[in-house]
Write a protein that holds these residues in place. Structure first.
Motif, PDB file in Angstrom:
ATOM      1  N   LEU A  80      20.690  42.969   3.613  1.00 27.72           N
ATOM      2  CA  LEU A  80      19.913  41.884   4.199  1.00 27.72           C
ATOM      3  C   LEU A  80      20.760  40.610   4.329  1.00 27.72           C
ATOM      4  N   MET A  81      21.567  40.307   3.322  1.00 31.54           N
ATOM      5  CA  MET A  81      22.412  39.119   3.404  1.00 31.54           C
ATOM      6  C   MET A  81      23.421  39.222   4.536  1.00 31.54           C
ATOM      7  N   LEU A  82      23.791  40.442   4.896  1.00 28.86           N
ATOM      8  CA  LEU A  82      24.734  40.624   5.989  1.00 28.86           C
ATOM      9  C   LEU A  82      24.087  40.465   7.361  1.00 28.86           C
ATOM     10  N   GLU A  83      22.776  40.232   7.406  1.00 31.36           N
ATOM     11  CA  GLU A  83      22.134  39.860   8.667  1.00 31.36           C
ATOM     12  C   GLU A  83      22.545  38.446   9.087  1.00 31.36           C
ATOM     13  N   ASP A  84      23.081  37.690   8.164  1.00 24.04           N
ATOM     14  CA  ASP A  84      23.610  36.364   8.485  1.00 24.04           C
ATOM     15  C   ASP A  84      24.931  36.560   9.231  1.00 24.04           C
ATOM     16  N   PRO A  85      25.054  36.053  10.463  1.00 23.18           N
ATOM     17  CA  PRO A  85      26.296  36.277  11.235  1.00 23.18           C
ATOM     18  C   PRO A  85      27.531  35.669  10.590  1.00 23.18           C
ATOM     19  N   VAL A  86      27.340  34.760   9.633  1.00 26.65           N
ATOM     20  CA  VAL A  86      28.491  34.179   8.937  1.00 26.65           C
ATOM     21  C   VAL A  86      29.059  35.149   7.901  1.00 26.65           C
ATOM     22  N   SER A  87      28.223  36.073   7.417  1.00 20.01           N
ATOM     23  CA  SER A  87      28.623  36.950   6.314  1.00 20.01           C
ATOM     24  C   SER A  87      29.499  38.091   6.786  1.00 20.01           C
ATOM     25  N   ARG A  88      30.373  38.533   5.905  1.00 24.19           N
ATOM     26  CA  ARG A  88      31.294  39.632   6.183  1.00 24.19           C
ATOM     27  C   ARG A  88      31.300  40.598   5.004  1.00 24.19           C
ATOM     28  N   ALA A  89      31.551  41.864   5.287  1.00 28.22           N
ATOM     29  CA  ALA A  89      31.736  42.871   4.232  1.00 28.22           C
ATOM     30  C   ALA A  89      32.612  43.977   4.784  1.00 28.22           C
ATOM     31  N   PRO A  90      33.428  44.606   3.961  1.00 26.10           N
ATOM     32  CA  PRO A  90      34.160  45.791   4.419  1.00 26.10           C
ATOM     33  C   PRO A  90      33.163  46.885   4.793  1.00 26.10           C
ATOM     34  N   LEU A  91      33.411  47.558   5.892  1.00 29.27           N
ATOM     35  CA  LEU A  91      32.551  48.647   6.330  1.00 29.27           C
ATOM     36  C   LEU A  91      33.125  49.976   5.870  1.00 29.27           C
ATOM     37  N   VAL A  92      32.323  51.018   5.924  1.00 21.77           N
ATOM     38  CA  VAL A  92      32.764  52.333   5.461  1.00 21.77           C
ATOM     39  C   VAL A  92      34.048  52.750   6.173  1.00 21.77           C
ATOM     40  N   TRP A  93      34.091  52.604   7.487  1.00 23.66           N
ATOM     41  CA  TRP A  93      35.274  53.074   8.210  1.00 23.66           C
ATOM     42  C   TRP A  93      36.493  52.216   7.910  1.00 23.66           C
ATOM     43  N   HIS A  94      36.297  50.929   7.586  1.00 22.95           N
ATOM     44  CA  HIS A  94      37.423  50.074   7.198  1.00 22.95           C
ATOM     45  C   HIS A  94      38.123  50.621   5.958  1.00 22.95           C
ATOM     46  N   THR A  95      37.338  51.121   4.992  1.00 26.94           N
ATOM     47  CA  THR A  95      37.923  51.563   3.730  1.00 26.94           C
ATOM     48  C   THR A  95      38.566  52.938   3.839  1.00 26.94           C
ATOM     49  N   ILE A  96      38.238  53.680   4.888  1.00 26.22           N
ATOM     50  CA  ILE A  96      38.849  54.993   5.079  1.00 26.22           C
ATOM     51  C   ILE A  96      40.086  54.891   5.961  1.00 26.22           C
ATOM     52  N   TYR A  97      39.988  54.111   7.019  1.00 27.68           N
ATOM     53  CA  TYR A  97      41.119  53.921   7.932  1.00 27.68           C
ATOM     54  C   TYR A  97      41.335  52.419   8.150  1.00 27.68           C
ATOM     55  N   PRO A  98      41.855  51.719   7.157  1.00 24.75           N
ATOM     56  CA  PRO A  98      41.953  50.256   7.258  1.00 24.75           C
ATOM     57  C   PRO A  98      43.034  49.764   8.217  1.00 24.75           C
ATOM     58  N   CYS A  99      43.908  50.630   8.640  1.00 27.48           N
ATOM     59  CA  CYS A  99      45.048  50.184   9.442  1.00 27.48           C
ATOM     60  C   CYS A  99      44.882  50.465  10.926  1.00 27.48           C
ATOM     61  N   THR A 100      43.665  50.758  11.352  1.00 27.48           N
ATOM     62  CA  THR A 100      43.419  51.030  12.765  1.00 27.48           C
ATOM     63  C   THR A 100      43.466  49.722  13.539  1.00 27.48           C
ATOM     64  N   GLU A 101      44.538  49.520  14.302  1.00 27.44           N
ATOM     65  CA  GLU A 101      44.672  48.302  15.093  1.00 27.44           C
ATOM     66  C   GLU A 101      44.221  48.521  16.531  1.00 27.44           C
ATOM     67  N   SER A 102      44.261  49.761  16.989  1.00 29.99           N
ATOM     68  CA  SER A 102      43.807  50.092  18.332  1.00 29.99           C
ATOM     69  C   SER A 102      42.818  51.248  18.233  1.00 29.99           C
ATOM     70  N   GLU A 103      41.959  51.346  19.196  1.00 28.60           N
ATOM     71  CA  GLU A 103      40.953  52.402  19.264  1.00 28.60           C
ATOM     72  C   GLU A 103      40.107  52.501  17.990  1.00 28.60           C
ATOM     73  N   PRO A 104      39.505  51.392  17.560  1.00 28.43           N
ATOM     74  CA  PRO A 104      38.639  51.484  16.370  1.00 28.43           C
ATOM     75  C   PRO A 104      37.470  52.436  16.584  1.00 28.43           C
TER      76      PRO A 104
END
Length: 413
Positions: free
Chosen positions: A122-146
């Protein structure tokens, strides 16, 4: 038992009969292979050899890994090592990356299954808030074709649900869901994520004794990578396991803001024991439900003692904000407004409306509410109630009706 589970069980039996089930993986060989696959060899220092060796040894000696469990541990280990190498390569290309300021992050913690995920999302409904997403933690180095990485993680999650069909109802996630911090710290093999997935008491004892300084230093670095790529915001992070490393968390994030969520522990224990059972089943040949119950009881009794100690000492730059589960599920947006006021933040009307709509769409957060029996995990209700009495008295937590006899709660665990 689902068809895929039958197939894997048959494969494991065949492997045992042919002598192929014995688990042996050298940490040095995994590190060499990760270097070859990543086509680089710079970890930015020594590779996490000791922690990896401790994990692999505990899994070999204690976890009774199934054939799939052996494959999964190897795949995970190579993925984490490869990510470490690729993250370091990005730092070499962008030296300013590690100067990214991670300012006043909010950490949500408390007993698992107590509403921490509901509050976090619910706190992440605030557009200012950020959190690592599931795919970020599995493939954090994806710079192209996320989108390609997101699709790949979605397929992996669907595959795991075939192995553990109860998982989605207990902890519904997608590739783009916010992820817990324990998946970040697992990259340096210092995470209680492993202790949940596998029965490895020696690893847990080692981690408790060793501490998690390196884990939280890496988490800060990981957030710097995400912030450098996607822009600044207010980090809102969540994991029940933070309770066991509060000094290390504070050392890595001196201006961290802490939120503790509290709930009747007896309505927590059986749910978390069942979740651990569901998570472990695909990876082991010997699932000990009684042992899981005792482990979770001891672990979270320790966690409650740490919450009491932290509340007394207030060891953070700002006072800890305490959230009651009943207040959270009774008035989710009002509770978040209190969190914001406590930390001097503004909750504007559009954000309130987004949070209200999110509650209306998923009033239970997408979670299933099942009834469990204490005896299924070797626990006695009266004994557990007495064990956790100091915690419930200190925070004024009222006993909830037993899940079997109660109407399911409206909002998320």
């Amino acid at each position: 038992m689902p068809v895929l589970q039958n197939v894997l069980a048959a494969a494991d039996t065949l492997a045992a009969r042919t002598g192929l089930r014995r688990f042996r993986t050298s940490p040095e060989r995994l590190i060499d292979l990760a270097r070859r696959q990543a086509r680089c060899d710079d970890f930015g220092g020594a590779p996490p050899l000791d922690a990896l060796r401790r994990l692999l040894s505990a899994c070999e000696q204690e976890a009774s890994l199934s054939l799939f469990g052996q494959f999964a541990l190897r795949w995970d280990s190579l993925r984490f090592l490869g990510n470490l190498l690729r993250l370091r390569a990005q730092e070499s290309r962008s030296p300013g990356l590690l100067t990214e300021p991670i300012e006043k992050p909010i950490f949500i913690t408390g007993l698992p299954r107590s509403g921490t995920t509901f509050l976090h999302r619910l706190m992440l409904e605030d557009p200012v808030s950020r959190a690592p997403l599931v795919w970020h933690t599995i493939y954090p180095c994806t710079e192209s074709e996320p989108d390609k990485s997101i699709r790949q993680v979605s397929r992996q999650l669907r595959g795991f649900e075939l192995l553990a069909p109860d998982f989605r109802g207990l902890h519904p996630i997608t590739a783009e869901s916010p992820q817990e911090c324990s998946e970040i710290t697992a990259h340096v093999f210092r995470s209680l994520r492993f202790d949940t997935t596998y029965r490895i008491p020696s690893y847990r004892r080692w981690l408790d004794a060793e501490g998690q300084h390196d884990a939280y230093e890496f988490e800060r670095r990981f957030l710097q990578h995400l912030q450098h790529r996607y822009g600044r915001g207010r980090w809102v992070l969540k994991c029940p396991d933070h309770l066991f490393a509060l000094p290390e968390l504070k050392a890595a994030f001196p201006d961290a803001r802490m939120v503790f969520v509290h709930r009747d522990p007896l309505n927590v224990l059986l749910s978390v024991a069942h979740l651990t059972e569901v998570l472990r089943r695909p990876f082991t040949r010997q699932l000990d439900r009684i042992g899981i119950g005792r482990q979770e009881s001891a672990r979270w009794l320790d966690g409650t003692a740490r919450m009491i100690r932290a509340a007394r000492e207030e060891p953070f730059a700002e006072p800890i904000f305490h959230v009651g589960y009943r207040e959270l599920v009774g008035d989710p947006v009002g509770t978040i407004a209190q969190v914001y006021r406590h930390f001097g933040l503004e909750l504007d009307a559009p954000t309130r409306n987004r949070m209200t709509r999110a509650v209306a769409v998923h009033p239970d957060g997408g979670y299933r509410h099942d009834a469990y029996r204490f005896e299924d995990h070797g626990l006695d209700e009266a004994v557990e109630r007495e064990k956790f009495a100091d915690y419930t008295r200190f925070f004024g937590i009222e006993a909830e009706p037993p899940r079997a006899a109660a109407t399911p709660a409206r909002h998320a665990a």
